[in-house]
Every structure is written in C-alpha cells, then in structure tokens.
Enzyme design. Structure first.
Site, short mmCIF file in Angstrom:
data_model
loop_
_atom_site.label_atom_id
_atom_site.label_comp_id
_atom_site.label_asym_id
_atom_site.label_seq_id
_atom_site.Cartn_x
_atom_site.Cartn_y
_atom_site.Cartn_z
N GLY A 16 0.84 -1.21 0.00
CA GLY A 16 0.00 0.00 0.00
C GLY A 16 0.86 1.25 0.00
O GLY A 16 1.88 1.30 0.69
N ARG A 77 1.24 -5.00 -5.80
CA ARG A 77 1.41 -6.25 -5.06
C ARG A 77 1.77 -7.30 -6.11
O ARG A 77 1.36 -7.17 -7.27
CB ARG A 77 0.14 -6.58 -4.29
CG ARG A 77 -0.14 -5.48 -3.23
CD ARG A 77 -1.19 -5.87 -2.24
NE ARG A 77 -1.24 -4.89 -1.14
CZ ARG A 77 -2.05 -3.84 -1.10
NH1 ARG A 77 -2.90 -3.61 -2.08
NH2 ARG A 77 -2.02 -3.01 -0.07
N ASP A 108 5.81 -5.19 6.15
CA ASP A 108 6.43 -6.48 6.47
C ASP A 108 6.50 -7.42 5.26
O ASP A 108 7.49 -8.13 5.07
CB ASP A 108 5.64 -7.18 7.59
CG ASP A 108 5.98 -6.60 8.95
OD1 ASP A 108 7.05 -5.96 9.09
OD2 ASP A 108 5.17 -6.78 9.89
N THR A 130 4.07 2.51 5.65
CA THR A 130 2.67 2.08 5.75
C THR A 130 1.91 3.04 6.66
O THR A 130 2.44 3.46 7.68
CB THR A 130 2.53 0.64 6.28
OG1 THR A 130 1.15 0.42 6.64
CG2 THR A 130 3.37 0.36 7.50
N ASP A 132 -0.41 2.13 8.42
CA ASP A 132 -1.00 1.32 9.49
C ASP A 132 -0.20 1.30 10.80
O ASP A 132 -0.71 0.85 11.82
CB ASP A 132 -1.18 -0.12 9.02
CG ASP A 132 -2.34 -0.27 8.04
OD1 ASP A 132 -3.17 0.66 7.96
OD2 ASP A 132 -2.42 -1.31 7.36
N ASP A 134 1.99 -0.65 11.69
CA ASP A 134 1.97 -2.02 12.23
C ASP A 134 3.27 -2.79 11.99
O ASP A 134 3.25 -3.99 11.74
CB ASP A 134 0.77 -2.80 11.65
CG ASP A 134 0.84 -2.90 10.14
OD1 ASP A 134 1.61 -2.15 9.51
OD2 ASP A 134 0.12 -3.73 9.57
N ARG A 176 -6.75 -2.97 8.23
CA ARG A 176 -7.36 -4.29 8.08
C ARG A 176 -6.96 -5.21 9.23
O ARG A 176 -7.75 -5.95 9.75
CB ARG A 176 -6.94 -4.90 6.74
CG ARG A 176 -7.76 -6.11 6.33
CD ARG A 176 -7.31 -6.64 5.00
NE ARG A 176 -7.59 -5.70 3.91
CZ ARG A 176 -6.90 -5.65 2.78
NH1 ARG A 176 -5.90 -6.47 2.57
NH2 ARG A 176 -7.23 -4.79 1.84
P1 ADP Z 1 3.25 -4.73 2.85
O1 ADP Z 1 4.62 -4.64 2.30
O2 ADP Z 1 2.62 -3.39 3.05
O3 ADP Z 1 3.17 -5.64 4.07
P2 ADP Z 1 2.06 -6.85 1.26
O4 ADP Z 1 1.92 -7.81 2.38
O5 ADP Z 1 0.94 -6.72 0.27
O6 ADP Z 1 2.31 -5.36 1.73
O7 ADP Z 1 3.40 -7.26 0.51
C1 ADP Z 1 3.85 -6.50 -0.60
C2 ADP Z 1 4.52 -7.42 -1.57
O8 ADP Z 1 5.68 -7.99 -0.98
C3 ADP Z 1 3.70 -8.61 -2.01
O9 ADP Z 1 2.78 -8.31 -3.04
C4 ADP Z 1 4.78 -9.55 -2.51
O10 ADP Z 1 5.20 -9.19 -3.80
C5 ADP Z 1 5.91 -9.27 -1.54
N1 ADP Z 1 5.90 -10.29 -0.47
C6 ADP Z 1 5.02 -10.42 0.53
N2 ADP Z 1 5.30 -11.50 1.30
C7 ADP Z 1 6.39 -12.08 0.73
C8 ADP Z 1 7.17 -13.23 1.04
N3 ADP Z 1 6.88 -14.01 2.08
N4 ADP Z 1 8.22 -13.51 0.25
C9 ADP Z 1 8.53 -12.73 -0.80
N5 ADP Z 1 7.84 -11.63 -1.15
C10 ADP Z 1 6.79 -11.30 -0.40
O1 F6P Z 2 -1.97 0.74 3.54
C1 F6P Z 2 -2.48 -0.13 4.49
C2 F6P Z 2 -3.91 -0.39 4.21
O2 F6P Z 2 -4.49 0.84 4.10
C3 F6P Z 2 -4.68 -1.21 5.19
O3 F6P Z 2 -5.13 -0.52 6.31
C4 F6P Z 2 -5.81 -1.70 4.34
O4 F6P Z 2 -6.38 -2.83 4.85
C5 F6P Z 2 -5.13 -1.95 3.04
O5 F6P Z 2 -4.06 -1.06 2.99
C6 F6P Z 2 -6.03 -1.78 1.89
O6 F6P Z 2 -5.27 -1.67 0.72
P1 F6P Z 2 -5.88 -1.78 -0.73
O7 F6P Z 2 -7.22 -1.20 -0.72
O8 F6P Z 2 -4.90 -1.04 -1.56
O9 F6P Z 2 -5.89 -3.24 -1.04
#
Ligand code: ADP
Ligand code: F6P
Length: 325
Positions: A16, A77, A108, A130, A132, A134, A176
């Site tokens: 995000g 993503r 994360d 982020t 969030d 978090d 979320r």
């Molecule tokens: P955030 O970085 O905000 O936690 P996401 O969980 O959507 O957001 O992760 C962002 C991107 O990071 C994912 O779409 C994916 O490409 C990559 N990613 C997430 N988890 C993993 C993982 N366990 N190993 C490798 N890449 C990952």
């Molecule tokens: O950026 C974090 C966040 O806003 C979360 O609070 C929310 O659940 C999520 O992203 C929603 O992201 P999207 O609508 O882009 O899937």
C-alpha cells in the site's frame, strides 16, 4: 553480510502506498548520487522489477516531489515474488541491471521480499512505509502521521454534524489488521468507543447500553471509531439505531486516508530514513530494516524484525476509554 562494493542502487515502493514515500525516494536518490553511486528506480514494486521496469534517476527526477502524496514510482502487489522462482528471477534482474543494493519501501510483506533477495546476493535495506503503523521494530512508519491527521480532520467534521443532530456516528478508518489509526483517532477525536481488529470480541450490547447511559449524562453525540478490520459499519449503524432509538450514521473514510501531502514529520523522518538506507548500503550492510525507537533511528536485522510482535498498548486504550467519561 555481503562485503561487495556498492556502485549502483535501486529503489522501489511496494504494498500500500503512504504519504512520505516520495520524500524517502528523493532522499535515496540524492544521497546515492551525492555519494557517487548510480541510482535506478524500479517502477511498480516487485512486479515492475520482474517486468524490468527500471529507469535511471537523476537529482532532477525527484525535484518537486517531497510535498506530493502517493509514490512517483507507483506501487503494486506481486504474487510471483512470493515464489522461489520469482525471487530467483528478481535477483537475476537486479544483477543484469548492475543493482548491487536495493532499498525497499513498504511493510512487512515487502521486507520478506527484501529478505529473500538478500539471501540471493542482493544487498537490501527496508524502510517502513505504511499508514497502518503495524511494523513491530519501529514506533514510526512513513505515512502514519499524515494519514492519522487526515482522518482526524475528517472525523472532526463528522462530529460537527453529529452534534447538531444529536446522533451516533460510526466512522470507519483504515486498518485491516491493525488498530493504531483507530486508537489514535479515538484519542484525538475524543471518541466514546474504539473498535480495533486486535479486540475482535467487541460487545455490541455493551455499546448500546453505553449509548443510553451517555444520553442520560447529557452527551449530545456518540462517536464510534471502527477499524476496517472489524468493518460492517453500515449494518452496525442500523442495529444500533434500532436498539437505541438514537439516529445513527456510518461514514467510511476509505482511501482518502492514504493520499495527500505528507506532514512535516513524515517528510523529515522519511528523508532521514532514506539517507540512512543508502549509508547502510555503502557500509556493506544487507538484510536490514530502518526503524525509529526510543528517539533514535536504528537498523535491525530483517529476520529479527519480522519475528517481533507489536500489540495495541492496552494502557493507551484504557486511557481513551476513561477520557470518554
Ligand atoms: P506490505 O509490504 O505493506 O506488508 P504486502 O503484504 O501486500 O504489503 O506485501 C507487498 C509485496 O511484498 C507482495 O505483493 C509480494 O510481492 C511481496 N511479499 C510479501 N510476502 C512475501 C514473502 N513471504 N516472500 C517474498 N515476497 C513477499
Ligand atoms: O496501507 C495499508 C492499508 O491501508 C490497510 O489498512 C488496508 O487494509 C489496506 O491497505 C487496503 O489496501 P488496498 O485497498 O490497496 O488493497
């Protein structure tokens, strides 16, 4: 830790978006160039890396961006990056483009991707981006300050009309899986109730009783901050109105919380973190994430950072409840 000399660095935003990401990109670009490195921007996160959407960045490419919300590199993503083949391919593309060090701005999930690339020989540094808040290793994440102020101002406006009409207002904020935005807005906006994903067992009957009590005590409105992770705000409003007889409206703030010009805090912290990421790469560090803890900018091992846990501070939640007297 790799001991190679870093000549070219890459930067990407992932997951995000968050206000302040541009300030971090700008700092990475200008610190890198200022220290004699070549800097490449990777568009659309890991998806863009796999698609080889890689551009050279000059100091002028990041002019006029520190005040802009969103991310000039776009974000995405990417499911493929979760697979071993995807990770191998991403590392090979970094090598093909001479990217010895990569700054990943995200949460994360994005750090987990950076961790995998580090194991495949690409030096990586994560920056916490982020709204969030978090990420367990840090008390600050890029974008939270802007988002929480945006939400706070919006909630103030809802409160005005809620008071005029003597209504109950349920305002849904993002989060979320995390309730920090809800908790901070709850305190900043003087809400009667804060519903957070971390406290799934919220009790609607208790809320209904409390609304009736508050009415007796002369309260002119009743503000509930509901985190997206609990959701269901529209139906909740109907049920509460039926049970209490108090007109109830729900407002979902949604993605407006993720946009807008970053606050001073987000610009400054993101700039410092961006510069620090480059310095860490120059020092030969890899698999690190930058955080802010106890008044200091620090870096942590990504493996350890991902293993850390962060809960909602119970004391702050209790204070929020007490202040709603
Ligand atoms: P955030 O970085 O905000 O936690 P996401 O969980 O959507 O957001 O992760 C962002 C991107 O990071 C994912 O779409 C994916 O490409 C990559 N990613 C997430 N988890 C993993 C993982 N366990 N190993 C490798 N890449 C990952
Ligand atoms: O950026 C974090 C966040 O806003 C979360 O609070 C929310 O659940 C999520 O992203 C929603 O992201 P999207 O609508 O882009 O899937």
């Amino acid at each position: 830790m790799a001991d190679k000399v870093i000549r070219t660095i890459g930067v990407l935003t992932s997951g995000g978006d968050a206000p302040g990401m541009n300030a971090a990109i700008r700092a990475v670009v200008r610190t890198g160039l200022g220290k004699g490195l070549k800097v490449r921007g990777i568009r659309r996160g890991y998806q863009g890396l796999l698609n080889e959407e890689i551009i050279d960045l000059s100091a002028r490419d990041v002019s006029d961006t520190i005040q802009r919300g969103g991310t000039i590199l776009q974000t995405a993503r990417c499911e493929e990056m979760r697979t071993e083949e995807g990770q191998q391919k991403a590392a090979a593309i970094c090598k093909k483009y001479g990217i010895d060090g990569l700054v990943v701005i995200g949460g994360d999930g994005s750090f987990a991707g950076a961790q995998k690339l580090s194991r495949l020989g690409i030096n990586t540094i994560g920056l916490p981006g982020t709204i969030d808040l978090d990420i367990a290793c840090t008390e600050y994440t890029i974008g939270f300050d802007t988002a929480v102020n945006t939400a706070m101002e919006a909630i103030d406006k809802v409160r005005d009309t809620s008071t005029s009409h003597e209504r109950c207002s349920i305002i849904e904020v993002m989060g979320r899986d995390a309730g920090y935005l809800a908790l901070w807005c709850g305190i900043a906006n003087g809400a009667e109730r804060i519903l957070m994903p971390e406290e799934h067992d919220y009790n609607e009957e208790a809320i209904i009783e409390d609304i009736q009590e508050c009415r007796k005590r002369g309260k002119k409105n009743y503000i509930i901050i509901n985190a997206e992770g609990i959701g269901d705000s529209m139906n909740m409003a109907k049920r509460i109105e039926e049970a209490t007889g108090m007109e109830t409206r729900a407002t979902v703030l949604g993605h407006m919380q993720r946009g807008g010009s970053p606050t001073c805090k987000d610009r400054v912290y993101a700039s410092i973190m961006g510069a620090m990421a480059v310095d860490l790469l120059i020092e030969g560090k890899s698999n690190r994430v930058v955080g802010y803890k106890h008044g200091e900018y620090l870096d942590f091992d990504i493996d350890e950072a991902l293993g850390m846990k962060k809960g909602i501070p119970t004391y702050q939640y209790e204070i929020a409840r007490e202040l709603a007297l």
